[in-house]
Scaffold this motif. Structure first.
Motif, PDB file in Angstrom:
ATOM      1  N   ASP A 335      23.254  32.965 -81.513  1.00  0.00           N
ATOM      2  CA  ASP A 335      23.574  34.379 -81.298  1.00  0.00           C
ATOM      3  C   ASP A 335      25.050  34.617 -81.628  1.00  0.00           C
ATOM      4  O   ASP A 335      25.944  34.136 -80.935  1.00  0.00           O
ATOM      5  N   GLN A 337      26.848  37.251 -81.406  1.00  0.00           N
ATOM      6  CA  GLN A 337      27.579  38.016 -80.389  1.00  0.00           C
ATOM      7  C   GLN A 337      28.019  37.105 -79.245  1.00  0.00           C
ATOM      8  O   GLN A 337      29.139  37.218 -78.739  1.00  0.00           O
ATOM      9  N   ALA A 338      27.107  36.217 -78.864  1.00  0.00           N
ATOM     10  CA  ALA A 338      27.444  35.277 -77.791  1.00  0.00           C
ATOM     11  C   ALA A 338      28.551  34.333 -78.248  1.00  0.00           C
ATOM     12  O   ALA A 338      29.466  34.008 -77.481  1.00  0.00           O
ATOM     13  N   PHE A 340      30.904  34.999 -80.399  1.00  0.00           N
ATOM     14  CA  PHE A 340      32.172  35.738 -80.377  1.00  0.00           C
ATOM     15  C   PHE A 340      32.677  35.915 -78.948  1.00  0.00           C
ATOM     16  O   PHE A 340      33.869  35.796 -78.668  1.00  0.00           O
ATOM     17  N   TYR A 341      31.746  36.161 -78.049  1.00  0.00           N
ATOM     18  CA  TYR A 341      32.116  36.345 -76.638  1.00  0.00           C
ATOM     19  C   TYR A 341      32.820  35.087 -76.111  1.00  0.00           C
ATOM     20  O   TYR A 341      33.862  35.162 -75.459  1.00  0.00           O
ATOM     21  N   ALA A 344      36.188  34.642 -77.757  1.00  0.00           N
ATOM     22  CA  ALA A 344      37.166  35.602 -77.223  1.00  0.00           C
ATOM     23  C   ALA A 344      37.701  35.160 -75.870  1.00  0.00           C
ATOM     24  O   ALA A 344      38.648  35.737 -75.344  1.00  0.00           O
ATOM     25  N   ARG A 345      37.074  34.140 -75.273  1.00  0.00           N
ATOM     26  CA  ARG A 345      37.572  33.600 -74.003  1.00  0.00           C
ATOM     27  C   ARG A 345      38.329  32.295 -74.224  1.00  0.00           C
ATOM     28  O   ARG A 345      38.556  31.530 -73.284  1.00  0.00           O
TER      29      ARG A 345
ATOM     30  N   SER B  45      37.629  45.376 -80.966  1.00  0.00           N
ATOM     31  CA  SER B  45      37.009  44.162 -81.516  1.00  0.00           C
ATOM     32  C   SER B  45      37.924  43.485 -82.526  1.00  0.00           C
ATOM     33  O   SER B  45      38.000  42.249 -82.580  1.00  0.00           O
ATOM     34  N   ALA B  48      40.608  41.478 -80.942  1.00  0.00           N
ATOM     35  CA  ALA B  48      40.117  40.205 -80.394  1.00  0.00           C
ATOM     36  C   ALA B  48      39.689  39.231 -81.486  1.00  0.00           C
ATOM     37  O   ALA B  48      39.494  38.048 -81.208  1.00  0.00           O
ATOM     38  N   PHE B  81      43.210  39.351 -74.458  1.00  0.00           N
ATOM     39  CA  PHE B  81      41.918  39.371 -73.750  1.00  0.00           C
ATOM     40  C   PHE B  81      41.200  40.676 -74.046  1.00  0.00           C
ATOM     41  O   PHE B  81      41.801  41.745 -74.032  1.00  0.00           O
ATOM     42  N   LEU B  82      39.895  40.561 -74.318  1.00  0.00           N
ATOM     43  CA  LEU B  82      39.080  41.767 -74.501  1.00  0.00           C
ATOM     44  C   LEU B  82      38.017  41.816 -73.419  1.00  0.00           C
ATOM     45  O   LEU B  82      37.204  40.904 -73.290  1.00  0.00           O
ATOM     46  N   ALA B  83      38.042  42.898 -72.634  1.00  0.00           N
ATOM     47  CA  ALA B  83      36.934  43.140 -71.691  1.00  0.00           C
ATOM     48  C   ALA B  83      35.896  43.934 -72.471  1.00  0.00           C
ATOM     49  O   ALA B  83      36.158  45.058 -72.917  1.00  0.00           O
ATOM     50  N   PHE B  84      34.727  43.326 -72.682  1.00  0.00           N
ATOM     51  CA  PHE B  84      33.721  43.891 -73.578  1.00  0.00           C
ATOM     52  C   PHE B  84      33.069  45.146 -72.982  1.00  0.00           C
ATOM     53  O   PHE B  84      32.831  45.220 -71.785  1.00  0.00           O
ATOM     54  N   PRO B  87      29.105  43.432 -72.120  1.00  0.00           N
ATOM     55  CA  PRO B  87      29.221  41.978 -71.936  1.00  0.00           C
ATOM     56  C   PRO B  87      27.917  41.271 -72.299  1.00  0.00           C
ATOM     57  O   PRO B  87      26.837  41.730 -71.943  1.00  0.00           O
ATOM     58  N   VAL B  88      28.054  40.169 -73.029  1.00  0.00           N
ATOM     59  CA  VAL B  88      26.887  39.476 -73.576  1.00  0.00           C
ATOM     60  C   VAL B  88      26.265  38.569 -72.509  1.00  0.00           C
ATOM     61  O   VAL B  88      26.977  37.866 -71.794  1.00  0.00           O
ATOM     62  N   ASN B 154      32.679  41.443 -63.560  1.00  0.00           N
ATOM     63  CA  ASN B 154      32.785  40.077 -64.065  1.00  0.00           C
ATOM     64  C   ASN B 154      33.802  39.995 -65.204  1.00  0.00           C
ATOM     65  O   ASN B 154      34.515  38.996 -65.342  1.00  0.00           O
ATOM     66  N   GLU B 155      33.867  41.039 -66.001  1.00  0.00           N
ATOM     67  CA  GLU B 155      34.876  41.064 -67.077  1.00  0.00           C
ATOM     68  C   GLU B 155      36.283  41.053 -66.484  1.00  0.00           C
ATOM     69  O   GLU B 155      37.173  40.335 -66.960  1.00  0.00           O
TER      70      GLU B 155
END
Lengths: 385, 250
Positions: A335, A337-338, A340-341, A344-345, B45, B48, B81-84, B87-88, B154-155
């Motif tokens: 995935d 998107q996952a 990238f998530y 991004a952390r 986006s 990030a 940091f990006l707070a989506f 969130p995925v 959570n973000e």
């Protein structure tokens, strides 16, 4: 005239007829279901040399000091001693319906085949790692019959080191309330073709759990057929299949519900790298009087690189009308998107991919024996590098 | 701290950003408001490091260095940091494993040893309390089965754990009830200090009652068309986006 022994009867005309019928009908070929079977011509043309190091069971050292009355013996010895469960096993093997490929294994089930006898016990037996190759001379397959007495509880582990043979057949017969977990790593053979058949017979309230890992070899096909013959019996299977480049992995499962109030689970995870191929055929057969059956099947595949292929084939054959049967199949890639998530952390892409793959297989991996789990985690991690 | 220079970006050949200029200094909170489809989330986006967008022109400097030279994980390690907005959900990856991996990867990139388990757990407890995040959620998979409000909390929890220099909050207020909004804003305010900065993207003025911005920008049709102080947000709330679009066109 001397009365034929049960063994001779077992190897008698019915067996031969079934074998020849199977061959005459033609083994499944590429035209019929090209994704399901390895090319059979090449398979039949392959010559399997006999290894000098493999001796019949009766002529080789046997494991000694097995705990709690567990025994290794040959089929002929088991018959002579009238070991409980042996006739039931042989009768089942004589009348059971196998898929075409299993005919290749049947000659190995003879008087010299190995029997592992697990007696009843109030406490769980200690874990047992199965012996390495049990192949007999002049046979192309190994055969092992595991007879588990009522109420016995045991974990059987087949480590990858035990996978020295190309073909293997295992029968597990569980008496009432017996509980067996079989954990096998089918990634250890370097044979061109690796094939196995696991036949399981469950009596009342018996429980059988299988966790298997498939990987490597140019072509592998592993069949599992479980007969749920008693009420409250439960058969569960977790199969993790990791097709690396050039691998062909096929698993074939048939959960045969013959009794009411029985339950089966199939949980499959497939991973495929570039040019790797993994397939799963999962059948649920519910007989007419097997009411209140619960049968669940879930297969999920992740194609990790372009060129990887995965297949699912759910087959449900249901004759009873009061059952719960479900099946589900998914195929996808990582995935984005996952990914990238996670990136991004602060998690680099390779580590993020590992995290997602680990998460994908975790559910299936949890079914394995802890010792095998650790080995598989490190093996998969190494393969993904 | 952050300087966006004439940023143009597109996706699948369709231009989204058409010359964004923005400068954020340490200690400041900037808000970006704008109608749907104006490019707000695209901007977040791109900061990030989302590779789905093509940068056709311009640059983004973070503490003097171009962000385009860094991969997304390197940007996070540098303090972005990006707070989506959405969130995925990541089934099978536990929140604890995820957070621990993230913190230690960032520490490794900054030449630090992994955080001790006891220190990590202490930090988790402290930051969970900050955003009133149910401790049970830490044992679940990332965002899986979380309510909309829990995901947004959570973000902010993750933001508090990673302690970034620049935090971009992409519509963190969407889907939140008033209590959740207050809690999220409370968390953000607790993290504000003279050394960090926030870029808050929102549709509504309501969030800005809680997180008071130093500067408010209006982004429309891929460009910042108006910049003002917090009163601009109130004016937008009262008059709507049509007003500002008509004013700027005139």
């Amino acid at each position: 005239m001397e009365k034929p022994s049960p063994m001779l009867e077992f190897q008698g005309p019915a067996d031969r007829t079934r074998r020849w019928t199977g061959l005459a009908q033609g083994l499944p070929n590429l035209k019929q279901e090209e994704w399901k079977y390895v090319p059979i011509d090449a398979l039949l043309a392959h010559v399997y040399p006999q290894s000098d190091s493999l001796l019949p069971l009766n002529q080789r050292p046997r494991p000694e000091n097995l705990p709690q009355g567990i025994r290794y013996l040959s089929v002929s010895e088991a018959l002579a001693e009238k070991i409980p469960g042996i006739l039931k096993a042989l009768n089942h093997l004589q009348v059971a319906h196998f898929d075409g490929m299993a005919t290749l294994f049947l000659p190995a089930i003879n008087s010299e085949a190995t029997v592992l006898w697990i007696p009843a016990s109030d406490v769980p037996h200690p874990d047992i790692a199965l012996l390495p190759s049990i192949k007999q001379p002049n046979q192309t397959a190994d055969a092992l019959l595991v007879l588990v007495q009522a109420g016995a509880h045991i974990n059987l582990i087949l480590p990858k080191e035990a996978q020295s043979s190309g073909f293997s057949f295992i029968y597990v017969g569980l008496e009432d309330s017996a509980n067996v977990s079989l954990h096998r790593d089918l990634s250890g053979s370097d044979a061109a073709f690796v094939m196995s058949h696991l036949e399981v017979l469950l009596a009342n309230a018996a429980q059988f759990k299988l966790a298997q890992y498939l990987q490597g070899g140019s072509a592998q096909r592993h069949a599992v057929q479980a007969h749920l013959c008693g009420p409250q019996s439960v058969a569960s299977m977790a199969s993790l299949q990791f097709a690396k480049p050039g691998d062909q992995l096929h698993s074939w499962v048939n959960m045969v519900h013959q009794s009411p109030h029985a339950e089966s689970h199939q949980n499959i995870r497939q991973l495929a790298l570039n040019s790797g191929m993994s397939s799963f055929t999962g059948k649920i057969h519910v007989a007419l009087d097997a009411q209140k059956t619960q049968a669940y099947q879930h297969s999920a595949a992740m194609v990790l690189e372009e060129g990887g292929r995965t297949y699912h084939r759910p087959v449900l054959e249901i004759y009873a009308d009061d059952v719960k049967c479900t099946h589900g199949a998914t195929t996808g890639s990582l995935d984005e998107q996952a990914l990238f998530y996670l990136q991004a952390r602060g998690i680099p892409k390779p580590a993020a991919k590992r995290l997602l793959i680990d998460a994908f297989i975790e559910d299936c991996l949890q079914a394995f024996h802890p010792d095998l789990q650790a080995a598989l985690r490190s093996e998969i991690a190494k393969s993904l590098q | 701290m952050l300087e966006i220079k004439n940023l143009h970006a597109s996706i699948d050949g369709k231009p989204i950003l058409k010359g964004v200029n923005l400068r954020i200094n340490a200690g400041e909170v900037h808000a970006i408001m704008g109608p749907n489809g104006s490019g707000k989330s695209t901007l977040a986006s791109i900061i990030a490091g989302n590779e789905a967008y093509e940068i056709t022109q311009g640059d983004i400097l973070f503490e003097g260095n171009s962000l385009f030279d860094l991969q997304p994980h390197q940007r996070a390690a540098a303090g972005v940091f990006l707070a989506f907005q959405y969130p995925v959900e990541i089934p099978g990856v536990s929140m604890m494993n995820f957070m621990k991996t993230a913190i230690n990867e960032i520490r490794a990139q900054n030449g630090l040893q992994p955080m001790e388990a006891a220190a990590f757990l202490k930090l988790v407890r402290e930051k969970q309390a900050l955003v009133e995040l149910d401790a049970k959620l830490a044992n679940r998979s990332v965002n899986q089965g979380f309510s909309g409000g829990e995901k947004k909390r959570n973000e902010v929890f993750q933001m508090a754990m990673l302690n970034p220099t620049l935090a971009v909050l992409d519509e963190t207020d969407s889907g939140l009830d008033i209590d959740a909004l207050r809690i999220v804003a409370q968390g953000v305010n607790a993290l504000r200090n003279p050394n960090n900065a926030f870029l808050v993207i929102t549709h509504y003025q309501r969030l800005l009652d809680y997180i008071v911005p130093d500067v408010v920008h209006v982004l429309a049709n891929g460009k910042i068309i108006k910049t003002g102080n917090k009163d601009l947000a109130l004016e937008l709330e009262a008059k709507g986006y049509d007003w500002i679009l008509e004013t700027t066109q005139a």
